[in-house]
Design a protein around this motif. Structure first.
Motif, PDB file in Angstrom:
ATOM      1  N   ALA A   1       0.831  -1.208   0.000  1.00 51.17           N
ATOM      2  CA  ALA A   1       0.000   0.000   0.000  1.00 51.17           C
ATOM      3  C   ALA A   1       0.860   1.250   0.000  1.00 51.17           C
ATOM      4  CB  ALA A   1      -0.933  -0.004   1.211  1.00 51.17           C
ATOM      5  N   ALA A   2       1.955   1.231   0.781  1.00 47.99           N
ATOM      6  CA  ALA A   2       2.812   2.406   0.864  1.00 47.99           C
ATOM      7  C   ALA A   2       3.503   2.671  -0.465  1.00 47.99           C
ATOM      8  CB  ALA A   2       3.842   2.217   1.967  1.00 47.99           C
ATOM      9  N   LYS A   3       3.911   1.609  -1.150  1.00 52.19           N
ATOM     10  CA  LYS A   3       4.543   1.791  -2.454  1.00 52.19           C
ATOM     11  C   LYS A   3       3.592   2.463  -3.424  1.00 52.19           C
ATOM     12  CE  LYS A   3       7.641  -2.206  -2.104  1.00 52.19           C
ATOM     13  NZ  LYS A   3       7.929  -3.574  -2.607  1.00 52.19           N
ATOM     14  N   GLU A   4       2.336   2.014  -3.415  1.00 51.56           N
ATOM     15  CA  GLU A   4       1.360   2.564  -4.345  1.00 51.56           C
ATOM     16  C   GLU A   4       0.952   3.975  -3.950  1.00 51.56           C
ATOM     17  OE1 GLU A   4      -1.906  -0.018  -5.233  1.00 51.56           O
ATOM     18  OE2 GLU A   4      -0.712  -1.804  -4.959  1.00 51.56           O
ATOM     19  N   ALA A   5       1.162   4.328  -2.682  1.00 55.99           N
ATOM     20  CA  ALA A   5       0.733   5.638  -2.217  1.00 55.99           C
ATOM     21  C   ALA A   5       1.778   6.715  -2.426  1.00 55.99           C
ATOM     22  CB  ALA A   5       0.392   5.569  -0.722  1.00 55.99           C
ATOM     23  N   GLU A   6       3.015   6.323  -2.810  1.00 55.08           N
ATOM     24  CA  GLU A   6       4.050   7.322  -3.002  1.00 55.08           C
ATOM     25  C   GLU A   6       3.615   8.306  -4.082  1.00 55.08           C
ATOM     26  OE1 GLU A   6       8.269   6.444  -2.800  1.00 55.08           O
ATOM     27  OE2 GLU A   6       7.735   4.333  -2.616  1.00 55.08           O
ATOM     28  N   GLY A   7       3.982   9.550  -3.894  1.00 53.31           N
ATOM     29  CA  GLY A   7       3.644  10.537  -4.899  1.00 53.31           C
ATOM     30  C   GLY A   7       2.682  11.595  -4.421  1.00 53.31           C
ATOM     31  N   ILE A   8       2.361  11.632  -3.112  1.00 50.27           N
ATOM     32  CA  ILE A   8       1.587  12.741  -2.568  1.00 50.27           C
ATOM     33  C   ILE A   8       2.378  14.015  -2.821  1.00 50.27           C
ATOM     34  CG2 ILE A   8       0.687  13.823  -0.479  1.00 50.27           C
ATOM     35  CD1 ILE A   8       0.312  11.075   0.693  1.00 50.27           C
ATOM     36  N   SER A   9       1.756  14.991  -3.423  1.00 50.54           N
ATOM     37  CA  SER A   9       2.485  16.208  -3.758  1.00 50.54           C
ATOM     38  C   SER A   9       1.911  17.404  -3.015  1.00 50.54           C
ATOM     39  CB  SER A   9       2.444  16.464  -5.270  1.00 50.54           C
ATOM     40  OG  SER A   9       1.129  16.661  -5.709  1.00 50.54           O
ATOM     41  N   LEU A  10       2.764  18.378  -2.780  1.00 49.46           N
ATOM     42  CA  LEU A  10       2.330  19.640  -2.191  1.00 49.46           C
ATOM     43  C   LEU A  10       3.244  20.745  -2.683  1.00 49.46           C
ATOM     44  CD1 LEU A  10       3.560  19.979   1.477  1.00 49.46           C
ATOM     45  CD2 LEU A  10       3.991  17.901   0.190  1.00 49.46           C
TER      46      LEU A  10
END
Length: 227
Positions: free
Chosen positions: A6-15
């Motif tokens: 899940a963490a691998k797929e969640a990478e890429g949160i941007s701000l």
């Protein structure tokens, strides 16, 4: 430490960070639901889990909590009521592994992750229960994460205070800072930054500056726009 699926797929949160080029500090971050869910999710993590996973990743916790954790770890099980008690101090369960942000699922114990079914790579969908007639319109509605879905944007200050974004609030904020030389940095959050955010939030009032700027040069994937 190996990332959970899940963490691998969640990478890429941007701000987007507004950075004062003169003082080299973050004034604020402009972001959406995902990053706010991540920050609020920190409050679901037991202190023992935070100290333990930071130490596992060679990120020593300053102050006495790290030494307190080490004392529990070094004491023989015979000094505790049971081995289970010792394990519960070193690896306590989070509020809900399946409803935690994927990057925070790394703080959950393998036993808890196995017992709670996680059905989406971002958050498991839950059903809102509406016991009163005033909330009946919400009954049966799927919810994901901690803050509501929608078009709302948020401002996150350097010390992690969170405010809904509005044009009036933003104008007042820019007038307050009175900055003449600033840049927007677009950054992405992965597990490394997540752990750094957790660690910095325990000791700093300038969390975003410490994690994303500090004494470091911008990462290759950081997009900088001077304004």
């Amino acid at each position: 430490m190996e990332l959970s699926t899940a963490a691998k797929e969640a990478e890429g949160i941007s701000l987007q960070l507004l950075v004062d080029n003169h003082s080299n500090r973050v004034l604020y971050a402009e972001t959406g639901k995902a990053f706010v869910d991540l920050l609020f999710g920190f409050l679901q993590i037991p202190l023992g889990s935070i100290v333990g996973i930071l130490q596992e990743n060679h990120m020593n916790v300053s102050g006495s909590f790290g030494r307190l954790f080490g004392s529990v770890k070094e004491l023989e099980p015979t000094y505790f009521q049971s081995q289970t008690v010792k394990e519960s101090l070193l690896k306590p369960e989070v509020a809900s592994a399946s409803l935690a942000h994927p990057l925070l699922q790394n703080f959950a114990t393998p036993k808890q992750l196995k017992s709670e079914t996680i059905t989406t790579p971002s958050f498991r969908k839950g059903i809102v229960q509406a016991p009163s007639s005033s909330n009946r319109a919400e009954a049966g509605k799927e919810v994901i994460g901690l803050v509501k879905e929608g078009e709302t944007k948020f401002i996150v200050m350097d010390d992690l205070r969170v405010f809904p974004l509005s044009s009036i609030f933003l104008v007042d904020l820019l007038n307050k800072f009175n900055v003449n030389d600033a840049s927007f940095w677009e950054v992405k959050i992965n597990l490394e930054e997540c752990l750094e955010l957790v660690k910095a939030s325990m000791k700093s009032d300038a969390v975003l500056t410490d994690v994303f700027i500090g004494n470091k040069s911008p990462r290759k994937e950081t997009k900088i726009i001077t304004i």
